[in-house]
Write an enzyme that holds these catalytic residues in place. Structure first.
Site, PDB file in Angstrom:
ATOM      1  N   ASP A 150      -6.455  -1.723  17.535  1.00 19.77           N
ATOM      2  CA  ASP A 150      -5.281  -1.511  16.895  1.00 19.77           C
ATOM      3  C   ASP A 150      -4.821  -0.318  17.593  1.00 19.77           C
ATOM      4  OD1 ASP A 150      -4.240  -1.646  13.521  1.00 19.77           O
ATOM      5  OD2 ASP A 150      -3.362  -1.400  15.197  1.00 19.77           O
ATOM      6  N   HIS A 193     -13.908  -4.903  11.092  1.00 18.84           N
ATOM      7  CA  HIS A 193     -13.544  -3.498  11.482  1.00 18.84           C
ATOM      8  C   HIS A 193     -15.026  -2.612  11.757  1.00 18.84           C
ATOM      9  CE1 HIS A 193      -9.218  -3.294   9.648  1.00 18.84           C
ATOM     10  NE2 HIS A 193      -9.381  -4.506  10.262  1.00 18.84           N
ATOM     11  N   TRP A 243       1.830   6.945  12.070  1.00 16.09           N
ATOM     12  CA  TRP A 243       0.349   7.110  11.600  1.00 16.09           C
ATOM     13  C   TRP A 243      -0.354   5.612  12.187  1.00 16.09           C
ATOM     14  CZ3 TRP A 243      -2.098   3.922   7.782  1.00 16.09           C
ATOM     15  CH2 TRP A 243      -3.298   4.184   7.637  1.00 16.09           C
ATOM     16  N   GLU A 270      -3.333  -4.363  19.480  1.00 18.44           N
ATOM     17  CA  GLU A 270      -2.413  -4.550  18.209  1.00 18.44           C
ATOM     18  C   GLU A 270      -1.573  -3.586  18.166  1.00 18.44           C
ATOM     19  OE1 GLU A 270      -4.645  -5.153  14.557  1.00 18.44           O
ATOM     20  OE2 GLU A 270      -3.083  -4.720  13.566  1.00 18.44           O
ATOM     21  N   TYR A 292      -6.496   7.039  12.381  1.00 27.54           N
ATOM     22  CA  TYR A 292      -6.479   5.701  11.663  1.00 27.54           C
ATOM     23  C   TYR A 292      -7.624   5.009  12.086  1.00 27.54           C
ATOM     24  CZ  TYR A 292      -6.264   1.072  10.928  1.00 27.54           C
ATOM     25  OH  TYR A 292      -6.388  -0.193  10.703  1.00 27.54           O
ATOM     26  N   ASN A 331       0.864  -1.103   0.037  1.00 30.93           N
ATOM     27  CA  ASN A 331      -0.183   0.023  -0.093  1.00 30.93           C
ATOM     28  C   ASN A 331       0.972   1.249  -0.035  1.00 30.93           C
ATOM     29  OD1 ASN A 331      -2.040   1.496   0.083  1.00 30.93           O
ATOM     30  ND2 ASN A 331      -3.024   0.834   2.020  1.00 30.93           N
ATOM     31  N   ARG A 336     -13.170  -5.760  15.721  1.00 27.43           N
ATOM     32  CA  ARG A 336     -12.047  -4.624  15.911  1.00 27.43           C
ATOM     33  C   ARG A 336     -12.887  -3.428  16.207  1.00 27.43           C
ATOM     34  NH1 ARG A 336      -7.595  -2.245  12.340  1.00 27.43           N
ATOM     35  NH2 ARG A 336      -9.084  -0.896  11.676  1.00 27.43           N
ATOM     36  N   HIS A 339      -2.104   0.790  16.316  1.00 27.77           N
ATOM     37  CA  HIS A 339      -1.331   1.341  15.088  1.00 27.77           C
ATOM     38  C   HIS A 339       0.145   1.958  15.170  1.00 27.77           C
ATOM     39  CE1 HIS A 339      -1.887   2.373  10.829  1.00 27.77           C
ATOM     40  NE2 HIS A 339      -2.415   1.208  11.041  1.00 27.77           N
ATOM     41  N   GLU A 383       2.224  -6.841  11.344  1.00 30.25           N
ATOM     42  CA  GLU A 383       1.786  -6.542  10.014  1.00 30.25           C
ATOM     43  C   GLU A 383       2.751  -5.966   9.175  1.00 30.25           C
ATOM     44  OE1 GLU A 383      -2.017  -4.512  10.697  1.00 30.25           O
ATOM     45  OE2 GLU A 383      -1.224  -2.687   9.634  1.00 30.25           O
ATOM     46  N   ASP A 401      -5.829  -3.883   1.631  1.00 29.39           N
ATOM     47  CA  ASP A 401      -4.642  -3.725   0.811  1.00 29.39           C
ATOM     48  C   ASP A 401      -3.916  -4.907   0.719  1.00 29.39           C
ATOM     49  OD1 ASP A 401      -4.528  -2.269   3.488  1.00 29.39           O
ATOM     50  OD2 ASP A 401      -2.614  -2.621   3.092  1.00 29.39           O
ATOM     51  N   ARG A 407       1.146 -11.075  13.140  1.00 24.93           N
ATOM     52  CA  ARG A 407       0.409 -10.484  12.458  1.00 24.93           C
ATOM     53  C   ARG A 407       0.841 -10.541  10.875  1.00 24.93           C
ATOM     54  NH1 ARG A 407      -4.052  -8.847  11.581  1.00 24.93           N
ATOM     55  NH2 ARG A 407      -3.882  -6.353  11.143  1.00 24.93           N
ATOM     56  N   HIS A 462      -2.722 -10.319   8.957  1.00 26.25           N
ATOM     57  CA  HIS A 462      -3.119  -9.102   8.435  1.00 26.25           C
ATOM     58  C   HIS A 462      -4.113  -9.487   7.548  1.00 26.25           C
ATOM     59  CE1 HIS A 462      -2.018  -5.186   6.389  1.00 26.25           C
ATOM     60  NE2 HIS A 462      -3.175  -5.116   7.203  1.00 26.25           N
ATOM     61  N   GLU A 497      -8.004 -11.512  10.245  1.00 31.25           N
ATOM     62  CA  GLU A 497      -8.786  -9.884   9.850  1.00 31.25           C
ATOM     63  C   GLU A 497      -9.193 -10.328   8.505  1.00 31.25           C
ATOM     64  OE1 GLU A 497      -5.781  -7.049   9.685  1.00 31.25           O
ATOM     65  OE2 GLU A 497      -7.249  -5.514   9.581  1.00 31.25           O
TER      66      GLU A 497
HETATM   67  C1  CS2 Z   1      -4.156  -1.959   9.790  1.00 27.83           C
HETATM   68  C2  CS2 Z   1      -4.225  -1.896   8.385  1.00 27.83           C
HETATM   69  O1  CS2 Z   1      -5.690  -3.972   9.341  1.00 27.83           O
HETATM   70  C3  CS2 Z   1      -4.812  -3.233   9.843  1.00 27.83           C
HETATM   71  O2  CS2 Z   1      -4.686  -3.845  11.301  1.00 27.83           O
HETATM   72  O3  CS2 Z   1      -3.185  -1.684  10.643  1.00 27.83           O
HETATM   73  O4  CS2 Z   1      -5.398  -1.129   7.796  1.00 27.83           O
HETATM   74  C4  CS2 Z   1      -2.889  -0.650   7.838  1.00 27.83           C
HETATM   75  O5  CS2 Z   1      -3.329   0.250   8.413  1.00 27.83           O
HETATM   76  C5  CS2 Z   1      -3.161  -0.745   6.258  1.00 27.83           C
HETATM   77  O6  CS2 Z   1      -3.017  -2.316   5.925  1.00 27.83           O
HETATM   78  C6  CS2 Z   1      -2.025   0.048   5.800  1.00 27.83           C
HETATM   79  O7  CS2 Z   1      -1.907  -0.390   4.434  1.00 27.83           O
HETATM   80 MG    MG Z   2      -2.880  -3.117  12.096  1.00 21.45          MG
END
Ligand code: CS2
Ligand code: MG
Length: 409
Positions: free
Chosen positions: A217, A122, A409, A243, A159, A37, A147, A219, A269, A323, A290, A319, A346
């Site tokens: 998450d 999600h 981010w 996460e 995010y 991504n 989640r 993140h 991830e 993407d 992940r 993950h 996920e």
């Molecule tokens: C995230 C993702 O799915 C997740 O746990 O961390 O959405 C992540 O932000 C994206 O895969 C980034 O491309």
């Molecule tokens: Mg994640």
């Protein structure tokens, strides 16, 4: 089973995907996901300019040898671009081998170890009302694990939370990488986040009860002690996992988090080799790995990673954001079904246009995914449909703190 062609296909049905199609002398084709991504063209070039010429004439049946050749002959090792490219080759060769054997890939990986693959979806919301609606929607469509991500008071964009469903491309799906624009700037304040999140989970537990598996998450945004604080504060709400609670290049940072909280931890991830996990797994500093097949070098190394994790009672939690293409998702599902130390998968459903391009046979029913029993991965790519969605530059957002300092981010 000589390789006679290897084509790199870039398509953008709502978001960008990179796919490798390998063709053998007897006309069999195998697919591999190479989507990274925000840096898709880097992987497309690594494949097209540097890997494809090395594949032509090779025996497609020699998967391990091809993997070792691509990993070691490059001299420069590891990293998301290299490992996503190698993953696409590896996955395509496994797809081919299973097709040639006339069986679904999971049968070659040892057969089914469970009836189905528990998925999590999600849920998100700008506020509690929107969040509860989103959780109810995910329960209504069959998810049995969810989640939870929400906005944070005083922050503009966070995010995991669509600004508004209609404003996100991809038929209302949350796609953080916005096409046709430069990276979007988002703001962040960890103290505001730490003050807010425990109350969100208290409200969710009060509304939805103690049983529903809930995930969150972080993140990569907290320091180890901040992550420890959040993990401890969330203990009364019995999360399935927290996460990416802190950036884990420094794997030892998780020792500090582990000292303070029993909230299960999931990391990786953004990792792409087993070496990124060595301390984390060996010292049982995490509970779930992940990495996706797509970013960690393919089926071959992912199997080795989860087998290493199994020796330390660490489970998989691959993950599966949008993407990860349907090809990468299918590869994950075949591995999920076969391994013993499966944890959870996920699952962000792709949009309708993506499903036109990638015709997939995996199913989602009553909270469980299944890869299906088509020979190979069970995914076909419609190249004519793919050609109708040309690549568009897209960047993931980035964050700054209130004083303007760049943050994760
Ligand atoms: C995230 C993702 O799915 C997740 O746990 O961390 O959405 C992540 O932000 C994206 O895969 C980034 O491309
Ligand atoms: Mg994640």
């Amino acid at each position: 089973m000589k390789i006679v062609a290897a084509d790199v296909l870039v398509t953008s049905p709502g978001r960008n995907f990179v796919t490798l199609k390998v063709t053998t002398e007897d006309g069999l084709t195998g697919l591999g996901d190479a989507t990274l991504n925000g840096r898709e063209l880097s992987v497309a070039s690594y494949l097209g300019d540097h890997v494809v010429p090395l594949l032509l004439g090779r025996d497609a049946r020699n998967i391990e040898d091809t993997w070792q050749f691509l990993y070691r002959s490059a001299y420069w090792r590891r990293g998301p671009v290299t490992m996503s490219a190698i993953s696409a080759v590896d996955t395509a060769l496994w797809d081919l081998k299973a097709k040639a054997a006339g069986m679904p890939l999971y049968q070659l990986l040892g057969g089914a170890s469970r009836k189905g693959i528990l998925a999590y979806g999600h849920a998100s919301g700008q506020d509690q009302h929107q969040l509860f609606d989103s959780i109810r929607h995910h329960l209504d469509v069959g998810f049995r694990a969810i989640r939870v991500q929400t906005s944070v008071p005083s922050l503009n964009a966070v995010y995991g939370v669509p600004a508004a469903p209609a404003s996100r491309e991809g038929d209302g799906h949350y796609e953080p990488a916005q096409r046709g624009s430069l990276p979007a700037e988002e703001d962040w304040d960890t103290r505001a986040y730490l003050r807010h999140i425990p109350g969100v989970f208290e409200a969710v537990r009060n509304e939805f009860g103690p049983e529903l598996p809930l995930l969150h998450d972080g993140h990569h945004r907290m320091t180890p002690i901040e992550a420890a604080r959040l993990g401890k504060a969330l203990e009364p709400y019995d999360l399935f996992w927290l996460e990416d609670c802190t950036p884990a290049e420094n794997q030892e940072a998780l020792r500090l988090v582990r000292q303070h909280t029993i909230t299960p931890l999931a990391i990786g991830e953004v990792f792409n080799t087993v070496w990124d996990y060595q301390t984390l797994i060996r010292e049982q500093l995490i509970d779930y790995v992940r990495s996706s097949v797509t970013h960690a070098g393919g089926i071959t190394p992912m199997r080795k990673l989860v087998d290493f994790a199994a020796q330390y009672q660490v489970k998989s939690g691959m993950h599966g954001a949008t993407d990860i293409s349907p090809v990468g998702m299918a590869a994950a599902l075949h591995l999920d079904l076969a391994i013993h130390n499966f944890g959870i998968q996920e699952y962000m459903p792709h949009n309708e246009r993506t499903n036109e391009v990638f015709r997939q046979t995996f199913t989602f029913r009553d909270g469980y995914l299944h890869p299906g029993d088509e020979p190979g991965l069970g995914v076909e790519l419609d190249e004519k449909a793919a050609a109708g969605f040309p690549y568009q530059t897209a960047y993931l957002p980035f964050s700054r703190l209130r004083d303007g300092t760049i943050h994760d981010w």
